[in-house]
Structures are given as structure tokens and as C-alpha cells.
Design a protein around this motif. Sequence first.
Motif, PDB file in Angstrom:
ATOM      1  N   PRO A   5     -28.714  81.449 -27.116  1.00 16.02           N
ATOM      2  CA  PRO A   5     -28.647  82.388 -26.401  1.00 16.02           C
ATOM      3  C   PRO A   5     -27.372  82.417 -26.778  1.00 16.02           C
ATOM      4  O   PRO A   5     -27.332  84.536 -26.090  1.00 16.02           O
ATOM      5  CB  PRO A   5     -28.624  82.043 -24.610  1.00 16.02           C
ATOM      6  CG  PRO A   5     -27.807  80.597 -25.176  1.00 16.02           C
ATOM      7  CD  PRO A   5     -28.393  80.163 -26.097  1.00 16.02           C
ATOM      8  N   THR A   6     -26.150  82.447 -27.614  1.00 14.86           N
ATOM      9  CA  THR A   6     -24.881  83.280 -27.352  1.00 14.86           C
ATOM     10  C   THR A   6     -24.949  83.551 -28.861  1.00 14.86           C
ATOM     11  O   THR A   6     -24.004  83.686 -29.120  1.00 14.86           O
ATOM     12  CB  THR A   6     -24.172  81.924 -27.329  1.00 14.86           C
ATOM     13  OG1 THR A   6     -24.195  81.077 -28.469  1.00 14.86           O
ATOM     14  CG2 THR A   6     -24.042  80.990 -26.349  1.00 14.86           C
ATOM     15  N   SER A  40     -15.997  86.707 -23.736  1.00 16.42           N
ATOM     16  CA  SER A  40     -17.332  87.304 -23.150  1.00 16.42           C
ATOM     17  C   SER A  40     -17.458  88.387 -24.140  1.00 16.42           C
ATOM     18  O   SER A  40     -18.667  88.958 -23.647  1.00 16.42           O
ATOM     19  CB  SER A  40     -16.397  87.526 -22.422  1.00 16.42           C
ATOM     20  OG  SER A  40     -15.588  88.545 -22.353  1.00 16.42           O
ATOM     21  N   ASP A  41     -17.253  88.580 -25.336  1.00 14.21           N
ATOM     22  CA  ASP A  41     -17.928  89.666 -25.871  1.00 14.21           C
ATOM     23  C   ASP A  41     -19.313  89.122 -26.948  1.00 14.21           C
ATOM     24  O   ASP A  41     -18.828  88.239 -26.985  1.00 14.21           O
ATOM     25  CB  ASP A  41     -16.963  90.463 -26.549  1.00 14.21           C
ATOM     26  CG  ASP A  41     -15.808  91.564 -26.256  1.00 14.21           C
ATOM     27  OD1 ASP A  41     -16.580  92.021 -24.707  1.00 14.21           O
ATOM     28  OD2 ASP A  41     -14.622  90.816 -26.295  1.00 14.21           O
ATOM     29  N   ASP A  75     -29.034  96.135 -26.988  1.00 12.62           N
ATOM     30  CA  ASP A  75     -29.924  95.152 -26.485  1.00 12.62           C
ATOM     31  C   ASP A  75     -30.009  94.407 -25.896  1.00 12.62           C
ATOM     32  O   ASP A  75     -30.306  93.250 -25.600  1.00 12.62           O
ATOM     33  CB  ASP A  75     -31.352  96.105 -27.023  1.00 12.62           C
ATOM     34  CG  ASP A  75     -31.783  97.781 -26.603  1.00 12.62           C
ATOM     35  OD1 ASP A  75     -30.525  97.670 -26.293  1.00 12.62           O
ATOM     36  OD2 ASP A  75     -32.341  98.397 -27.310  1.00 12.62           O
ATOM     37  N   ARG A 117     -27.060  93.010 -24.510  1.00 12.83           N
ATOM     38  CA  ARG A 117     -27.049  93.240 -23.437  1.00 12.83           C
ATOM     39  C   ARG A 117     -27.988  92.089 -22.244  1.00 12.83           C
ATOM     40  O   ARG A 117     -27.825  92.000 -21.484  1.00 12.83           O
ATOM     41  CB  ARG A 117     -27.759  94.824 -23.018  1.00 12.83           C
ATOM     42  CG  ARG A 117     -27.433  95.208 -21.562  1.00 12.83           C
ATOM     43  CD  ARG A 117     -27.942  96.757 -21.561  1.00 12.83           C
ATOM     44  NE  ARG A 117     -27.464  97.271 -22.358  1.00 12.83           N
ATOM     45  CZ  ARG A 117     -27.469  98.136 -23.727  1.00 12.83           C
ATOM     46  NH1 ARG A 117     -29.444  98.156 -24.226  1.00 12.83           N
ATOM     47  NH2 ARG A 117     -26.741  98.683 -24.351  1.00 12.83           N
ATOM     48  N   GLU A 118     -29.382  92.184 -22.887  1.00 13.57           N
ATOM     49  CA  GLU A 118     -30.727  91.208 -22.387  1.00 13.57           C
ATOM     50  C   GLU A 118     -30.226  89.455 -22.826  1.00 13.57           C
ATOM     51  O   GLU A 118     -30.291  89.025 -21.411  1.00 13.57           O
ATOM     52  CB  GLU A 118     -31.542  91.221 -23.427  1.00 13.57           C
ATOM     53  CG  GLU A 118     -32.102  92.418 -23.585  1.00 13.57           C
ATOM     54  CD  GLU A 118     -33.856  92.302 -24.753  1.00 13.57           C
ATOM     55  OE1 GLU A 118     -33.486  91.698 -25.348  1.00 13.57           O
ATOM     56  OE2 GLU A 118     -33.940  93.448 -24.632  1.00 13.57           O
ATOM     57  N   ARG A 119     -29.123  89.817 -23.230  1.00  8.91           N
ATOM     58  CA  ARG A 119     -28.245  88.014 -23.272  1.00  8.91           C
ATOM     59  C   ARG A 119     -27.145  87.798 -21.967  1.00  8.91           C
ATOM     60  O   ARG A 119     -25.639  87.147 -22.161  1.00  8.91           O
ATOM     61  CB  ARG A 119     -28.002  87.341 -24.182  1.00  8.91           C
ATOM     62  CG  ARG A 119     -29.573  86.829 -24.898  1.00  8.91           C
ATOM     63  CD  ARG A 119     -29.313  86.233 -26.074  1.00  8.91           C
ATOM     64  NE  ARG A 119     -30.980  86.158 -26.876  1.00  8.91           N
ATOM     65  CZ  ARG A 119     -31.437  87.079 -28.216  1.00  8.91           C
ATOM     66  NH1 ARG A 119     -30.632  87.466 -28.132  1.00  8.91           N
ATOM     67  NH2 ARG A 119     -32.036  85.993 -27.327  1.00  8.91           N
ATOM     68  N   GLY A 120     -26.929  89.429 -21.629  1.00 11.17           N
ATOM     69  CA  GLY A 120     -25.632  89.152 -20.379  1.00 11.17           C
ATOM     70  C   GLY A 120     -23.683  90.313 -21.443  1.00 11.17           C
ATOM     71  O   GLY A 120     -23.359  89.769 -19.897  1.00 11.17           O
ATOM     72  N   TYR A 121     -24.092  89.881 -22.378  1.00  6.30           N
ATOM     73  CA  TYR A 121     -22.942  90.750 -22.831  1.00  6.30           C
ATOM     74  C   TYR A 121     -22.631  92.585 -22.480  1.00  6.30           C
ATOM     75  O   TYR A 121     -23.977  93.298 -22.185  1.00  6.30           O
ATOM     76  CB  TYR A 121     -22.928  90.346 -24.620  1.00  6.30           C
ATOM     77  CG  TYR A 121     -23.088  89.167 -24.390  1.00  6.30           C
ATOM     78  CD1 TYR A 121     -21.769  88.361 -24.920  1.00  6.30           C
ATOM     79  CD2 TYR A 121     -23.838  87.860 -24.847  1.00  6.30           C
ATOM     80  CE1 TYR A 121     -21.019  86.670 -24.550  1.00  6.30           C
ATOM     81  CE2 TYR A 121     -23.991  87.317 -24.865  1.00  6.30           C
ATOM     82  CZ  TYR A 121     -22.864  86.076 -25.191  1.00  6.30           C
ATOM     83  OH  TYR A 121     -22.485  84.857 -25.555  1.00  6.30           O
ATOM     84  N   LYS A 122     -21.683  92.459 -22.048  1.00  6.42           N
ATOM     85  CA  LYS A 122     -21.219  93.614 -21.531  1.00  6.42           C
ATOM     86  C   LYS A 122     -20.657  94.292 -22.402  1.00  6.42           C
ATOM     87  O   LYS A 122     -20.220  96.012 -22.803  1.00  6.42           O
ATOM     88  CB  LYS A 122     -20.430  93.804 -20.650  1.00  6.42           C
ATOM     89  CG  LYS A 122     -20.879  92.859 -18.990  1.00  6.42           C
ATOM     90  CD  LYS A 122     -21.763  93.451 -18.451  1.00  6.42           C
ATOM     91  CE  LYS A 122     -21.521  92.386 -17.101  1.00  6.42           C
ATOM     92  NZ  LYS A 122     -23.807  92.123 -16.727  1.00  6.42           N
TER      93      LYS A 122
END
Length: 153
Positions: A48-49, A73-74, A101, A104-109
Motif C-alpha cells: 500500500p506504500t 508522509s508524501d 487518485d 489519495r485512495e491510500r491516504g496520502y495528502k
Amino acid sequence: MEQITIRESRFDDPAVQALIALTMAELSARYGGSGDDTPVAAADFAPPTGAFLVAEGPDGRLIGCAGWRAHGSDAELKRMFTIEAARGKGVARRVLAAIEDSARERGYKRVILETGDKQPEAIALYEKCGYERIEDFGYYKGQPGVLSYARVL
């Protein structure tokens, strides 16, 4: 643009590696040497990373690609490329949107990237898509001609 499909792929897939070879050859022609000595491994793009995306033309041939990998975190954009015959048709913009997308779907901002001043087409794309200059951060931090960008998702 003719019908294209964007999908996830393994970075170490032979068809992807053939596209990466074209990427590196073009970077080498612009910058010399290998084109980009940034360490990159297939595991960098494993969910997931991370993720690696390809664009396929209607004939199933790969015409573009890009990946992202965690950088703190990016999500860091890597190996963005469109084959010459498909340029100017919106492929890169669609791949970039799919990368955003996916991250974003994996939580990155935020998506960050490192490019160089000998890639005006890439710079124009990133700026049109809302990327803004940030402090250099990556492998080439502090090197002449390096340009780093980010976009909050």
C-alpha cells in the motif's frame, strides 16, 4: 485522444521495463550519463506504500507510465513517461491524475516530485496541473538544474 486504459502494473514486468529503458534513454540524451541515478526498486511501487501505473493504447501497447512511492508522509512521483508517438494527446495528464487518485485512495495528502530544467514539457504539465515549487528534497537535492514540486491532493 484515442481510447487508452490506465491500470496498475508491476514495475518489474518486462513490458514495463522496456518502457523504463526508453525513459532512461531520453533522460540520458537530455542530461548525460544514465539519465537518472536515483535508486529505484520494484518494491518501492508495491501497495500500500506505492503503485506503478501504465497507459495502454487501443492495441494493448504501453504508451505511458508513472509510479509513486512513499517518501515520508508524501507520495513521490517517479518515472513519468509518454512514448513520443503518443505525446500531445493527453496521456501524461491522465496518468498523472490516476497517480494522484491512487495516492489519495491510500491516504496520502500530497504528491511531490523532482525534475530537471531540461524537461520543459514536464515542468509545463506539472504547473498546469497545480504543482508548485518546493524546497528540493530528493537524490539530486542541491544539484544545479533540479526543480522540486508538490501538489496537495
